[in-house]
Enzyme design. Structure first.
Site, PDB file in Angstrom:
ATOM      1  N   PHE A   1      -0.545  14.543 -38.524  1.00 45.17           N
ATOM      2  CA  PHE A   1      -0.826  15.880 -39.097  1.00 45.17           C
ATOM      3  C   PHE A   1      -0.489  15.651 -40.609  1.00 45.17           C
ATOM      4  O   PHE A   1      -1.238  15.591 -41.372  1.00 45.17           O
ATOM      5  CB  PHE A   1       0.197  16.589 -38.571  1.00 45.17           C
TER       6      PHE A   1
ATOM      7  N   THR B   1       0.135  10.217 -30.494  1.00 48.25           N
ATOM      8  CA  THR B   1       0.273  11.885 -30.779  1.00 48.25           C
ATOM      9  C   THR B   1      -0.874  12.094 -31.914  1.00 48.25           C
ATOM     10  O   THR B   1      -1.145  13.412 -32.063  1.00 48.25           O
ATOM     11  CB  THR B   1       1.645  12.267 -31.191  1.00 48.25           C
TER      12      THR B   1
ATOM     13  N   VAL C   1       2.357   0.155 -34.358  1.00 47.72           N
ATOM     14  CA  VAL C   1       3.246  -0.498 -35.498  1.00 47.72           C
ATOM     15  C   VAL C   1       4.423  -0.924 -35.028  1.00 47.72           C
ATOM     16  O   VAL C   1       5.092  -1.769 -35.703  1.00 47.72           O
ATOM     17  CB  VAL C   1       3.195   0.141 -36.655  1.00 47.72           C
TER      18      VAL C   1
ATOM     19  N   ARG D   1       6.107  -9.144 -47.846  1.00 47.76           N
ATOM     20  CA  ARG D   1       5.136 -10.176 -48.218  1.00 47.76           C
ATOM     21  C   ARG D   1       4.123  -9.609 -49.186  1.00 47.76           C
ATOM     22  O   ARG D   1       3.634 -10.512 -49.718  1.00 47.76           O
ATOM     23  CB  ARG D   1       4.353 -10.288 -46.818  1.00 47.76           C
TER      24      ARG D   1
ATOM     25  N   TYR E   1      14.819  10.565 -31.634  1.00 46.91           N
ATOM     26  CA  TYR E   1      14.146  10.746 -32.951  1.00 46.91           C
ATOM     27  C   TYR E   1      15.259  10.823 -33.956  1.00 46.91           C
ATOM     28  O   TYR E   1      15.320   9.967 -35.084  1.00 46.91           O
ATOM     29  CB  TYR E   1      13.441  12.097 -32.962  1.00 46.91           C
TER      30      TYR E   1
ATOM     31  N   THR F   1       7.422  21.285 -41.839  1.00 51.33           N
ATOM     32  CA  THR F   1       6.000  21.043 -42.538  1.00 51.33           C
ATOM     33  C   THR F   1       5.366  21.805 -41.473  1.00 51.33           C
ATOM     34  O   THR F   1       4.864  21.499 -40.520  1.00 51.33           O
ATOM     35  CB  THR F   1       5.923  19.947 -43.061  1.00 51.33           C
TER      36      THR F   1
END
Ligand code: UDP
Length: 320
Positions: free
Chosen positions: A11, A35, A57, A113, A152, A182
């Site tokens: 989102f 998601t 990730v 890096r 979370y 949000t």
């Protein structure tokens, strides 16, 4: 200039891609679509300056990390990958812990890096069920470390600790945005959060599900306003090591939100009472003095205007 955004199909991530492309950036977006939804990137993918990499990730970046670098090194890494709604992070609890712990470590290594600025998307959940109101950045929070929300809250707190420690130990330019509730177009209608739930129910003529007695409060920021705050925070010089709240200080009870949503959707308000989930924070409102001072930022979209646009989105999403 090249920016790398993790959680690009989410989102907020997808709106960030659009905004940076509008500002002239080259953008590479990463997402594992756990998601997120590739359809959120329709506008971005129409640009020749956007590339998408489907990857997790939280896993080592060796196999695909070099795809993130263009002809030049990225100047900006925006780490937004994470389930963010209670329904999603409860279902993907271990994945949520992983993306905010290992994922943040990989993002920091990548930024180091490339000598890039790293902005980490943290959350008002870092304050937990806050005992201080409104919440200032100096407040340490009140979090149940083993509750349903801990995957979370605590992983975001770990991410904050990792980024700010990397600033001290590695000298990177790391920044932490604590993002409050949000809303706006591209929210997942099934993610269980209060605004999609109320909008979808109102548009279908169903009762609005109010958890508890509806006296708990939240402060809702329209996504365009939030993205503007993030871009200011990420691109302004001299803010390395800073932790800044971003959100709208206009505070509403959930009950009042139900009334406003029903009125804007032009339906009679019908409420279905449901039990309050465990560890649901009682009151939440950001103190945004620091954002005003350091970024010259404050939200400008009223709840009515933002909700109208969000209702329009859910109307057209339902018919497409
Ligand atoms: N909530 C509600 N009805 C719903 C969904 C949520 O009353 O259909 C309540 C929820 O208990 C919480 C508030 O609305 O007090 C905001 O919930 P949301 O999941 O949107 O975000 P968060 O709890 O993470 O702030």
């Amino acid at each position: 200039m090249l920016a790398c955004i993790t959680g690009a199909a989410g989102f907020i991530g997808s709106h960030l891609c659009d905004r940076l492309l509008q500002d002239g950036w080259e953008v590479v977006g990463v997402d594992n679509l756990a998601t997120g939804d590739r359809r959120n990137l329709r506008d971005a993918e129409a640009s020749a300056r956007f590339r998408f990499v489907e990857a997790d990730v939280a896993q080592p970046w060796d196999a695909w990390g070099e795809q993130l670098e263009g002809a030049q090194r990225p100047q900006l890494v925006l780490h937004f990958a994470s389930p963010a709604s209670p329904v999603h992070y409860e279902r993907l609890a271990l994945e949520t812990l992983a993306v905010n712990a290992a994922g943040t470590m990989h993002a920091v290594a990548f930024a180091t890096r490339n000598a890039a600025t790293l902005l980490y998307a943290s959350t008002s959940e870092s304050y937990g069920d806050a005992l201080e109101h409104p919440q200032r950045e100096t407040y340490w929070g009140h979090v149940n470390p083993v509750g349903m929300r801990s995957c979370y809250d605590e992983s975001k707190r770990y991410g904050e600790a990792y980024v700010t420690t990397a600033v001290r130990k590695l000298g990177i330019d790391g920044r932490v945005a604590r993002i409050f509730n949000t809303y706006g177009p591209r929210m997942d209608p099934a993610d269980g959060r209060v605004i999609p739930n109320f909008c979808v129910a109102a548009l279908r003529g169903r009762a609005l599900t109010v958890y508890g007695d509806g006296s708990q409060t939240r402060s809702f920021c329209f996504v365009d306003d939030l993205v503007d705050g993030i871009v200011r925070f990420a691109t302004r010089a001299g803010l390395g090591g800073r932790v800044i709240n971003l959100g709208n200080p206009d505070e509403y009870t959930v009950r009042r939100l139900a009334e406003v949503t029903a009125r804007l959707a032009r339906v009679d308000l019908r409420i279905e009472a449901r039990p309050l989930p465990a560890d649901d924070p009682v009151r939440r409102r950001p103190d945004i003095s620091l954002a005003r001072e350091l970024l010259g930022w404050e939200p400008w979209t009223t709840l009515e205007t933002g909700l109208e646009r969000t209702l329009d989105y859910f109307r057209s999403a339902a018919s497409s």
